[in-house]
Motif scaffolding. Structure first.
Motif, PDB file in Angstrom:
ATOM      1  N   PRO A  33      36.138  18.705  37.714  1.00  0.00           N
ATOM      2  CA  PRO A  33      35.584  17.509  37.086  1.00  0.00           C
ATOM      3  C   PRO A  33      34.817  16.668  38.093  1.00  0.00           C
ATOM      4  CG  PRO A  33      37.927  17.241  37.489  1.00  0.00           C
ATOM      5  CD  PRO A  33      37.595  18.671  37.822  1.00  0.00           C
ATOM      6  N   GLY A  34      33.719  16.075  37.651  1.00  0.00           N
ATOM      7  CA  GLY A  34      32.935  15.239  38.551  1.00  0.00           C
ATOM      8  C   GLY A  34      32.009  16.051  39.444  1.00  0.00           C
ATOM      9  N   ARG A  35      31.317  15.385  40.330  1.00  0.00           N
ATOM     10  CA  ARG A  35      30.371  15.991  41.254  1.00  0.00           C
ATOM     11  C   ARG A  35      30.447  15.249  42.576  1.00  0.00           C
ATOM     12  NH1 ARG A  35      30.693  19.328  38.099  1.00  0.00           N
ATOM     13  NH2 ARG A  35      29.108  20.517  37.026  1.00  0.00           N
ATOM     14  N   PRO A  36      29.929  15.780  43.687  1.00  0.00           N
ATOM     15  CA  PRO A  36      29.238  17.058  43.799  1.00  0.00           C
ATOM     16  C   PRO A  36      30.204  18.225  44.032  1.00  0.00           C
ATOM     17  CG  PRO A  36      29.176  15.929  45.888  1.00  0.00           C
ATOM     18  CD  PRO A  36      29.896  15.005  44.935  1.00  0.00           C
ATOM     19  N   VAL A  37      29.672  19.407  43.857  1.00  0.00           N
ATOM     20  CA  VAL A  37      30.432  20.640  44.064  1.00  0.00           C
ATOM     21  C   VAL A  37      29.708  21.472  45.108  1.00  0.00           C
ATOM     22  CG1 VAL A  37      31.179  22.794  43.006  1.00  0.00           C
ATOM     23  CG2 VAL A  37      31.403  20.660  41.751  1.00  0.00           C
ATOM     24  N   ARG A  38      30.459  22.028  46.050  1.00  0.00           N
ATOM     25  CA  ARG A  38      29.873  22.855  47.099  1.00  0.00           C
ATOM     26  C   ARG A  38      30.009  24.324  46.732  1.00  0.00           C
ATOM     27  NH1 ARG A  38      32.164  23.798  53.226  1.00  0.00           N
ATOM     28  NH2 ARG A  38      30.200  24.375  54.218  1.00  0.00           N
ATOM     29  N   SER A  39      28.945  25.086  46.889  1.00  0.00           N
ATOM     30  CA  SER A  39      28.981  26.535  46.657  1.00  0.00           C
ATOM     31  C   SER A  39      29.426  27.237  47.932  1.00  0.00           C
ATOM     32  CB  SER A  39      27.605  27.044  46.234  1.00  0.00           C
ATOM     33  OG  SER A  39      27.250  26.524  44.971  1.00  0.00           O
ATOM     34  N   SER A  40      30.405  28.108  47.805  1.00  0.00           N
ATOM     35  CA  SER A  40      30.961  28.816  48.957  1.00  0.00           C
ATOM     36  C   SER A  40      31.132  30.291  48.617  1.00  0.00           C
ATOM     37  CB  SER A  40      32.321  28.220  49.351  1.00  0.00           C
ATOM     38  OG  SER A  40      32.211  26.856  49.675  1.00  0.00           O
ATOM     39  N   ALA A  41      31.441  31.067  49.634  1.00  0.00           N
ATOM     40  CA  ALA A  41      31.687  32.494  49.448  1.00  0.00           C
ATOM     41  C   ALA A  41      32.752  32.948  50.434  1.00  0.00           C
ATOM     42  CB  ALA A  41      30.405  33.301  49.655  1.00  0.00           C
ATOM     43  N   VAL A  42      33.577  33.907  50.007  1.00  0.00           N
ATOM     44  CA  VAL A  42      34.589  34.499  50.888  1.00  0.00           C
ATOM     45  C   VAL A  42      34.402  36.001  50.912  1.00  0.00           C
ATOM     46  CG1 VAL A  42      36.272  32.652  50.581  1.00  0.00           C
ATOM     47  CG2 VAL A  42      36.301  34.605  49.022  1.00  0.00           C
ATOM     48  N   LEU A  43      34.754  36.608  52.033  1.00  0.00           N
ATOM     49  CA  LEU A  43      34.633  38.051  52.200  1.00  0.00           C
ATOM     50  C   LEU A  43      36.002  38.689  51.964  1.00  0.00           C
ATOM     51  CD1 LEU A  43      32.512  40.219  53.033  1.00  0.00           C
ATOM     52  CD2 LEU A  43      33.531  40.135  55.318  1.00  0.00           C
ATOM     53  N   VAL A  44      36.102  39.473  50.900  1.00  0.00           N
ATOM     54  CA  VAL A  44      37.332  40.203  50.582  1.00  0.00           C
ATOM     55  C   VAL A  44      37.128  41.621  51.104  1.00  0.00           C
ATOM     56  CG1 VAL A  44      38.990  40.798  48.783  1.00  0.00           C
ATOM     57  CG2 VAL A  44      37.554  38.752  48.536  1.00  0.00           C
ATOM     58  N   LEU A  45      37.564  41.830  52.348  1.00  0.00           N
ATOM     59  CA  LEU A  45      37.193  43.031  53.097  1.00  0.00           C
ATOM     60  C   LEU A  45      38.343  44.035  53.123  1.00  0.00           C
ATOM     61  CD1 LEU A  45      35.187  44.520  54.903  1.00  0.00           C
ATOM     62  CD2 LEU A  45      36.006  43.152  56.836  1.00  0.00           C
ATOM     63  N   PHE A  46      38.110  45.193  52.499  1.00  0.00           N
ATOM     64  CA  PHE A  46      39.089  46.270  52.464  1.00  0.00           C
ATOM     65  C   PHE A  46      38.684  47.387  53.419  1.00  0.00           C
ATOM     66  CE2 PHE A  46      39.661  44.291  48.309  1.00  0.00           C
ATOM     67  CZ  PHE A  46      41.046  44.285  48.165  1.00  0.00           C
ATOM     68  N   GLY A  47      39.641  48.228  53.769  1.00  0.00           N
ATOM     69  CA  GLY A  47      39.382  49.394  54.601  1.00  0.00           C
ATOM     70  C   GLY A  47      40.624  49.784  55.375  1.00  0.00           C
ATOM     71  N   ALA A  48      40.519  50.887  56.105  1.00  0.00           N
ATOM     72  CA  ALA A  48      41.603  51.295  57.004  1.00  0.00           C
ATOM     73  C   ALA A  48      41.374  50.556  58.318  1.00  0.00           C
ATOM     74  CB  ALA A  48      41.595  52.804  57.209  1.00  0.00           C
ATOM     75  N   LEU A  49      41.954  49.370  58.428  1.00  0.00           N
ATOM     76  CA  LEU A  49      41.634  48.491  59.546  1.00  0.00           C
ATOM     77  C   LEU A  49      42.312  48.906  60.841  1.00  0.00           C
ATOM     78  CD1 LEU A  49      41.678  45.012  57.794  1.00  0.00           C
ATOM     79  CD2 LEU A  49      39.968  46.807  57.748  1.00  0.00           C
ATOM     80  N   ASP A  50      43.420  49.629  60.740  1.00  0.00           N
ATOM     81  CA  ASP A  50      44.060  50.206  61.925  1.00  0.00           C
ATOM     82  C   ASP A  50      44.892  51.393  61.475  1.00  0.00           C
ATOM     83  OD1 ASP A  50      46.521  49.274  60.941  1.00  0.00           O
ATOM     84  OD2 ASP A  50      46.406  47.427  62.098  1.00  0.00           O
ATOM     85  N   ARG A  51      45.621  52.013  62.397  1.00  0.00           N
ATOM     86  CA  ARG A  51      46.359  53.228  62.069  1.00  0.00           C
ATOM     87  C   ARG A  51      47.769  52.961  61.576  1.00  0.00           C
ATOM     88  NH1 ARG A  51      44.664  57.334  67.068  1.00  0.00           N
ATOM     89  NH2 ARG A  51      42.412  57.304  66.647  1.00  0.00           N
TER      90      ARG A  51
END
Length: 227
Positions: A33-51
């Motif tokens: 509700p109300g303003r202002p609103v900030r646009s953001s982004a997050v990185l949802v990073l998948f993978g075999a990050l280690d062993r």
């Protein structure tokens, strides 16, 4: 499931573009509700990050499939000390949420964006407390690089969490918090003694469901959110 199978599921999810409308029974933040609103982004990073394999192997996902998370500085104004995906505000010079998520992830963790394959952006979600409209950007780590907290004023820890441990019902709870006389409830995860809750847990919960990786868990088991 192999890592290749997980990647296929993630690509199919991006093609499907699911609706991420917040459920007031399961999410902490339901509107802006109300303003202002900030646009953001997050990185949802998948993978075999280690062993290192998951502590609780599960047939729904590969034992070495991970997701990258960070812990925010306790001195930040919004969401201090919470576990989060790397990310931040979309700047005027960013070529969309995907570019913003990669830039912020590099600044926060030192990862090499050249090794990250962006799979697609999912519909944005509102986060009331910080007045952000956040776009989750799904990505796959083709060539993992060294990561660490690059700026302690913003990020104090960078770590990988095995997805199988997130799927494990024993690691799933409902987090509760009271704000302005109202109780908010939402999905949460015990990630090796660290509670993942709020926006990050909401996105993970919806992802697991949409990907078909989730298994039934006891939503009646509650814990207070560390606010």
């Amino acid at each position: 499931m192999t890592d290749a199978g997980a990647l296929r599921d993630l690509l199919a999810l991006c093609d499907a573009r699911p609706v991420w409308a917040p459920d007031p029974e399961r999410a902490f933040d339901g509107g802006l509700p109300g303003r202002p609103v900030r646009s953001s982004a997050v990185l949802v990073l998948f993978g075999a990050l280690d062993r290192a394999a998951a502590r609780t192997p599960h047939p729904a996902v590969a034992a070495d499939l991970d997701v990258l998370l960070t812990r925010r500085s306790p001195t930040l104004r919004h969401h201090p000390g919470q576990v989060s995906f790397p990310g931040g505000g979309i700047d005027p010079g960013d070529a969309g949420p995907e570019a913003a998520a990669l830039r912020e992830a590099r600044e926060e963790t030192g990862l090499d964006p050249a090794g990250v394959r962006v799979l697609g952006a999912l519909p944005p979600l509102p986060v009331t407390a910080s007045r952000n409209l956040v776009t989750p950007v799904l990505a796959w780590w083709d060539r993992p690089s060294a990561v660490a907290a690059a700026d302690p004023a913003e990020t104090v820890d960078v770590f990988r969490v095995p997805v199988a441990d997130l799927v494990e019902p024993a690691n799933r709870v409902t987090a509760t918090v009271r704000r302005a006389g109202h109780e908010y409830r939402g999905p949460a995860f015990d990630a090796g003694g660290v509670l993942v809750w709020g926006f990050t847990a909401f996105v993970l919960d919806r992802l697991l469901d949409a990907l078909g990786w989730a298994v039934p868990w006891d939503a009646g088991r509650t814990v207070p959110a560390p606010v």
